[in-house]
Design an enzyme around this catalytic site. Structure first.
Site, PDB file in Angstrom:
ATOM      1  N   TYR A 126      -2.591  20.433   7.775  1.00 19.96           N
ATOM      2  CA  TYR A 126      -3.018  21.286   6.662  1.00 19.96           C
ATOM      3  C   TYR A 126      -4.283  20.759   5.994  1.00 19.96           C
ATOM      4  O   TYR A 126      -4.705  21.296   4.974  1.00 19.96           O
ATOM      5  CB  TYR A 126      -1.904  21.405   5.626  1.00 19.96           C
ATOM      6  CG  TYR A 126      -0.780  22.301   6.085  1.00 19.96           C
ATOM      7  CD1 TYR A 126       0.053  21.892   7.117  1.00 19.96           C
ATOM      8  CD2 TYR A 126      -0.570  23.544   5.528  1.00 19.96           C
ATOM      9  CE1 TYR A 126       1.077  22.698   7.575  1.00 19.96           C
ATOM     10  CE2 TYR A 126       0.458  24.361   5.972  1.00 19.96           C
ATOM     11  CZ  TYR A 126       1.278  23.933   6.998  1.00 19.96           C
ATOM     12  OH  TYR A 126       2.286  24.741   7.448  1.00 19.96           O
ATOM     13  N   LYS A 173       7.565  13.801  15.864  1.00 21.69           N
ATOM     14  CA  LYS A 173       7.278  13.977  17.293  1.00 21.69           C
ATOM     15  C   LYS A 173       6.517  12.731  17.749  1.00 21.69           C
ATOM     16  O   LYS A 173       5.437  12.799  18.353  1.00 21.69           O
ATOM     17  CB  LYS A 173       6.453  15.270  17.498  1.00 21.69           C
ATOM     18  CG  LYS A 173       6.285  15.706  18.933  1.00 21.69           C
ATOM     19  CD  LYS A 173       7.485  16.420  19.505  1.00 21.69           C
ATOM     20  CE  LYS A 173       7.285  16.774  20.963  1.00 21.69           C
ATOM     21  NZ  LYS A 173       8.487  17.277  21.625  1.00 21.69           N
ATOM     22  N   ASP A 206      11.849  19.064  18.013  1.00 24.13           N
ATOM     23  CA  ASP A 206      12.440  20.153  18.814  1.00 24.13           C
ATOM     24  C   ASP A 206      13.955  20.037  18.833  1.00 24.13           C
ATOM     25  O   ASP A 206      14.684  21.019  18.663  1.00 24.13           O
ATOM     26  CB  ASP A 206      11.838  20.200  20.232  1.00 24.13           C
ATOM     27  CG  ASP A 206      11.470  18.842  20.797  1.00 24.13           C
ATOM     28  OD1 ASP A 206      11.472  17.860  20.040  1.00 24.13           O
ATOM     29  OD2 ASP A 206      11.186  18.753  22.007  1.00 24.13           O
ATOM     30  N   ASP A 230       7.263  22.916   7.028  1.00 20.48           N
ATOM     31  CA  ASP A 230       7.046  24.346   6.815  1.00 20.48           C
ATOM     32  C   ASP A 230       7.920  25.150   7.775  1.00 20.48           C
ATOM     33  O   ASP A 230       8.649  26.066   7.385  1.00 20.48           O
ATOM     34  CB  ASP A 230       5.558  24.654   7.055  1.00 20.48           C
ATOM     35  CG  ASP A 230       5.172  26.054   6.617  1.00 20.48           C
ATOM     36  OD1 ASP A 230       5.956  26.685   5.887  1.00 20.48           O
ATOM     37  OD2 ASP A 230       4.094  26.513   7.012  1.00 20.48           O
TER      38      ASP A 230
END
Ligand code: NAD
Length: 338
Positions: A126, A173, A206, A230
């Protein structure tokens, strides 16, 4: 003494849900003086500024805001007002409690869901740092810093300790983004070590999404970098009835701005179909934040009583009318005050 609060109604369904929320807050009897300022597409049309200076001038005085959603164009156009506001005021915690409301029929109605998302609010993808390296090749920079990662992890564990929560899950991740997500995870681990009474879990994003759908009851608090936070907020909202339900708070050291997770919902704006629950629950968080605990409880109890009754709900959750819902919440608040 009345509390002065900055009210930013926003775009799309924003003004509708803001008006409903102002009504229910007034019914609680909390002494609030709203200072109304505009930001967003409509402010741009009227003043030539998306985020006019008077928004910051007001928040500089009130320190607390209640905000409706604002439009961000896709694939071009102006930068997100939310991102600008969060960065400028250093609102580094995005807190989103996700709970099932009584009697609300969802696909997950038989599961206990009571979790909260702590989304890092100032950096990650962002940062808005994108450029075209050569024609047809673009680069987006993912910024992760120790400072921002430590403070969101600390905010999560401090909340866990204060509120007696049992577990924090860090979502990442770091198997692929070994440096950036690796740093975020390292910070979460370092902070977790200072809170041995709170269980600490690490999940790759995931897998976390799959677990959230398969076993939402196993989650308590989640701490995530900005983008995963988000995405998982909307996923979690889907488990408890959708975006019309879930509230949020952007909190920094000097300011706090309360807003729903949802956007401007252009598909239903102006049709009296918007569910104001999410902004009303955000207002309950706000009332707690400013120390109006009785009013906060009254508002939250009245929202829950309206769902338990189940006869005056909005379209997204099986009812018919936004106005009838707001009337019902006001009625429950008034009943609790006599
Ligand atoms: P959205 O949240 O506006 O809508 C997604 C879906 O959820 C739509 O079907 C909508 O009708 C429904 N929905 C959302 N809120 C609802 C409510 N209160 N009651 C009933 N149904 C509701 O997401 P989007 O369509 O992806 O985004 C629209 C615009 O909102 C975009 O410009 C986006 O950038 C902006 N946005 C702003 C914020 C914010 O200001 N905090 C957050 C998210 C999106």
């Amino acid at each position: 003494m009345a509390h002065q609060i900055t009210l930013i109604p926003g775009d799309g369904i924003g003004p509708e849900v803001a008006e409903a929320t102002v009504r229910v807050v007034a019914a609680t009897g909390a002494p609030i003086e709203w200072e109304r300022v505009d930001a967003g597409a409509e402010a741009l049309a009227r003043t030539g500024q998306l985020l006019p200076d008077d928004v910051f001038a007001s928040l500089e005085i009130t320190r607390v805001g209640l905000k409706g959603p604002t439009t961000t164009p896709v694939g071009g156009g102006h930068q997100s007002i939310n991102v600008a506001l969060r960065k400028k005021l250093n609102l580094y915690v995005n807190f989103r409690p996700v709970r099932r409301l009584p009697n609300l029929r969802t696909r997950f109605a038989d599961v206990i869901i009571d979790l909260a998302i702590f989304r890092e609010n100032t950096e990650d993808l962002y940062s808005g740092l994108e450029h075209e390296v050569i024609p047809d090749v673009v680069e987006s920079l993912k910024i992760i810093t120790k400072t921002a990662s430590m403070r969101i992890a600390r905010a999560t564990f401090e909340y866990a300790r204060r509120e007696g929560r049992r577990k924090v899950t860090a979502v990442h991740k770091a198997n692929i983004m070994k440096l950036s997500d690796g740093l975020f995870l390292k910070c979460c681990r370092a902070v977790a070590a200072e809170y041995p009474e709170i269980q600490f879990q690490e999940l790759i994003v995931d897998n976390a999404c799959m677990q959230m759908v398969m076993r939402p009851e196993t989650f308590d608090l989640l701490v995530l970098p900005n983008l995963y936070g988000d995405i998982m907020s909307d996923l979690a909202a889907g488990l408890v009835g959708g975006l019309g339900i879930v509230p949020g708070a952007n909190i920094g050291d000097g300011h706090a701005v309360f807003e729903a997770v949802h956007g401007t919902a252009p598909d239903i704006a102006g049709k009296s179909m918007a569910n104001p629950t999410a902004l009303m629950q955000s207002a309950a968080l706000m009332l707690n934040h400013i120390g109006e605990r009785v009013a906060a409880r009254r508002l939250q109890d009245a929202i829950e009583a309206t769902y338990a009754e189940g006869t005056h709900l909005t379209r997204d959750v099986g009812g018919t009318s936004s106005t009838a819902f707001t009337d019902a919440v006001v009625r429950h608040i008034c009943a609790s005050r006599v």
